[in-house]
Design a protein around this motif. Structure first.
Motif, PDB file in Angstrom:
ATOM      1  N   HIS A  33       0.851  -1.192   0.000  1.00  0.00           N
ATOM      2  CA  HIS A  33       0.000   0.000   0.000  1.00  0.00           C
ATOM      3  C   HIS A  33       0.883   1.236   0.000  1.00  0.00           C
ATOM      4  CE1 HIS A  33      -3.592  -2.300   1.144  1.00  0.00           C
ATOM      5  NE2 HIS A  33      -2.820  -2.924   2.002  1.00  0.00           N
ATOM      6  N   PRO A  34       0.479   2.303  -0.706  1.00  0.00           N
ATOM      7  CA  PRO A  34       1.219   3.563  -0.580  1.00  0.00           C
ATOM      8  C   PRO A  34       1.110   4.069   0.853  1.00  0.00           C
ATOM      9  CG  PRO A  34      -0.743   3.866  -1.942  1.00  0.00           C
ATOM     10  CD  PRO A  34      -0.657   2.419  -1.606  1.00  0.00           C
ATOM     11  N   ILE A  35       2.109   4.776   1.319  1.00  0.00           N
ATOM     12  CA  ILE A  35       2.100   5.280   2.693  1.00  0.00           C
ATOM     13  C   ILE A  35       0.978   6.284   2.910  1.00  0.00           C
ATOM     14  CG2 ILE A  35       3.411   6.731   4.298  1.00  0.00           C
ATOM     15  CD1 ILE A  35       5.795   5.046   3.688  1.00  0.00           C
ATOM     16  N   SER A  36       0.696   7.119   1.909  1.00  0.00           N
ATOM     17  CA  SER A  36      -0.412   8.069   2.030  1.00  0.00           C
ATOM     18  C   SER A  36      -1.049   8.267   0.663  1.00  0.00           C
ATOM     19  CB  SER A  36       0.081   9.410   2.583  1.00  0.00           C
ATOM     20  OG  SER A  36       0.657  10.188   1.549  1.00  0.00           O
ATOM     21  N   PRO A  37      -2.264   8.808   0.619  1.00  0.00           N
ATOM     22  CA  PRO A  37      -2.904   9.058  -0.670  1.00  0.00           C
ATOM     23  C   PRO A  37      -2.158  10.107  -1.495  1.00  0.00           C
ATOM     24  CG  PRO A  37      -4.372   9.662   1.155  1.00  0.00           C
ATOM     25  CD  PRO A  37      -3.114   9.123   1.740  1.00  0.00           C
ATOM     26  N   HIS A  38      -1.316  10.905  -0.851  1.00  0.00           N
ATOM     27  CA  HIS A  38      -0.534  11.926  -1.544  1.00  0.00           C
ATOM     28  C   HIS A  38       0.775  11.354  -2.078  1.00  0.00           C
ATOM     29  CE1 HIS A  38      -3.400  14.770   0.001  1.00  0.00           C
ATOM     30  NE2 HIS A  38      -3.185  14.311   1.217  1.00  0.00           N
ATOM     31  N   ASN A  39       1.073  10.102  -1.725  1.00  0.00           N
ATOM     32  CA  ASN A  39       2.321   9.451  -2.100  1.00  0.00           C
ATOM     33  C   ASN A  39       2.015   8.294  -3.043  1.00  0.00           C
ATOM     34  OD1 ASN A  39       5.051   8.558  -2.037  1.00  0.00           O
ATOM     35  ND2 ASN A  39       4.522   7.093  -0.435  1.00  0.00           N
ATOM     36  N   THR A  40       1.399   8.592  -4.177  1.00  0.00           N
ATOM     37  CA  THR A  40       1.073   7.540  -5.132  1.00  0.00           C
ATOM     38  C   THR A  40       1.076   8.119  -6.536  1.00  0.00           C
ATOM     39  OG1 THR A  40      -0.425   5.704  -5.582  1.00  0.00           O
ATOM     40  CG2 THR A  40      -1.441   7.805  -4.992  1.00  0.00           C
ATOM     41  N   CYS A  41       0.967   7.272  -7.507  1.00  0.00           N
ATOM     42  CA  CYS A  41       0.943   7.719  -8.896  1.00  0.00           C
ATOM     43  C   CYS A  41      -0.471   8.109  -9.294  1.00  0.00           C
ATOM     44  CB  CYS A  41       1.475   6.614  -9.803  1.00  0.00           C
ATOM     45  SG  CYS A  41       0.444   5.142  -9.826  1.00  0.00           S
ATOM     46  N   SER A  42      -0.632   8.559 -10.529  1.00  0.00           N
ATOM     47  CA  SER A  42      -1.951   9.000 -10.990  1.00  0.00           C
ATOM     48  C   SER A  42      -2.703   7.914 -11.760  1.00  0.00           C
ATOM     49  CB  SER A  42      -1.803  10.246 -11.860  1.00  0.00           C
ATOM     50  OG  SER A  42      -0.980   9.963 -12.973  1.00  0.00           O
ATOM     51  N   CYS A  43      -2.194   6.687 -11.769  1.00  0.00           N
ATOM     52  CA  CYS A  43      -2.873   5.588 -12.466  1.00  0.00           C
ATOM     53  C   CYS A  43      -4.227   5.295 -11.823  1.00  0.00           C
ATOM     54  CB  CYS A  43      -2.034   4.313 -12.425  1.00  0.00           C
ATOM     55  SG  CYS A  43      -0.510   4.409 -13.362  1.00  0.00           S
ATOM     56  N   ASP A  44      -5.216   4.935 -12.638  1.00  0.00           N
ATOM     57  CA  ASP A  44      -6.524   4.556 -12.112  1.00  0.00           C
ATOM     58  C   ASP A  44      -6.439   3.273 -11.296  1.00  0.00           C
ATOM     59  OD1 ASP A  44      -7.843   6.738 -13.233  1.00  0.00           O
ATOM     60  OD2 ASP A  44      -8.213   5.667 -15.110  1.00  0.00           O
ATOM     61  N   ASP A  45      -5.588   2.357 -11.717  1.00  0.00           N
ATOM     62  CA  ASP A  45      -5.417   1.080 -11.029  1.00  0.00           C
ATOM     63  C   ASP A  45      -3.915   0.784 -10.898  1.00  0.00           C
ATOM     64  OD1 ASP A  45      -6.026  -1.314  -9.823  1.00  0.00           O
ATOM     65  OD2 ASP A  45      -6.383  -2.377 -11.710  1.00  0.00           O
ATOM     66  N   PRO A  46      -3.229   1.410  -9.905  1.00  0.00           N
ATOM     67  CA  PRO A  46      -1.788   1.229  -9.774  1.00  0.00           C
ATOM     68  C   PRO A  46      -1.410  -0.238  -9.547  1.00  0.00           C
ATOM     69  CG  PRO A  46      -2.581   2.914  -8.258  1.00  0.00           C
ATOM     70  CD  PRO A  46      -3.773   2.264  -8.869  1.00  0.00           C
ATOM     71  N   ALA A  47      -0.312  -0.648 -10.150  1.00  0.00           N
ATOM     72  CA  ALA A  47       0.235  -1.998  -9.965  1.00  0.00           C
ATOM     73  C   ALA A  47       1.534  -1.845  -9.179  1.00  0.00           C
ATOM     74  CB  ALA A  47       0.482  -2.657 -11.316  1.00  0.00           C
TER      75      ALA A  47
END
Length: 62
Positions: A33-47
């Motif tokens: 899981h990403p640590i926070s919602p602000h620490n992720t990519c912009s993909c609709d379904d990240p892999a």
């Protein structure tokens, strides 16, 4: 920290879809899981996966 937080491990991660690097939590069952919602990519379904020592990343030069 709750006991469940103590079992999580922080690690470098990457989205296999877009190549974005981020910091992730790995749970005892192997879920990433990403640590926070602000620490992720912009993909609709990240892999998300863990960055391995032998991973090679191309430098993005614009």
């Amino acid at each position: 920290m709750t006991p469940s937080d103590e079992r999580k491990e922080k690690a470098p991660g990457v989205c296999s879809t877009c190549g974005e690097l981020l910091t992730v939590w790995i749970t005892p069952d192997g879920t990433i899981h990403p640590i926070s919602p602000h620490n992720t990519c912009s993909c609709d379904d990240p892999a998300l996966r863990i960055v391995e020592a032998d991973d090679v990343f191309e430098e993005d030069v614009h």
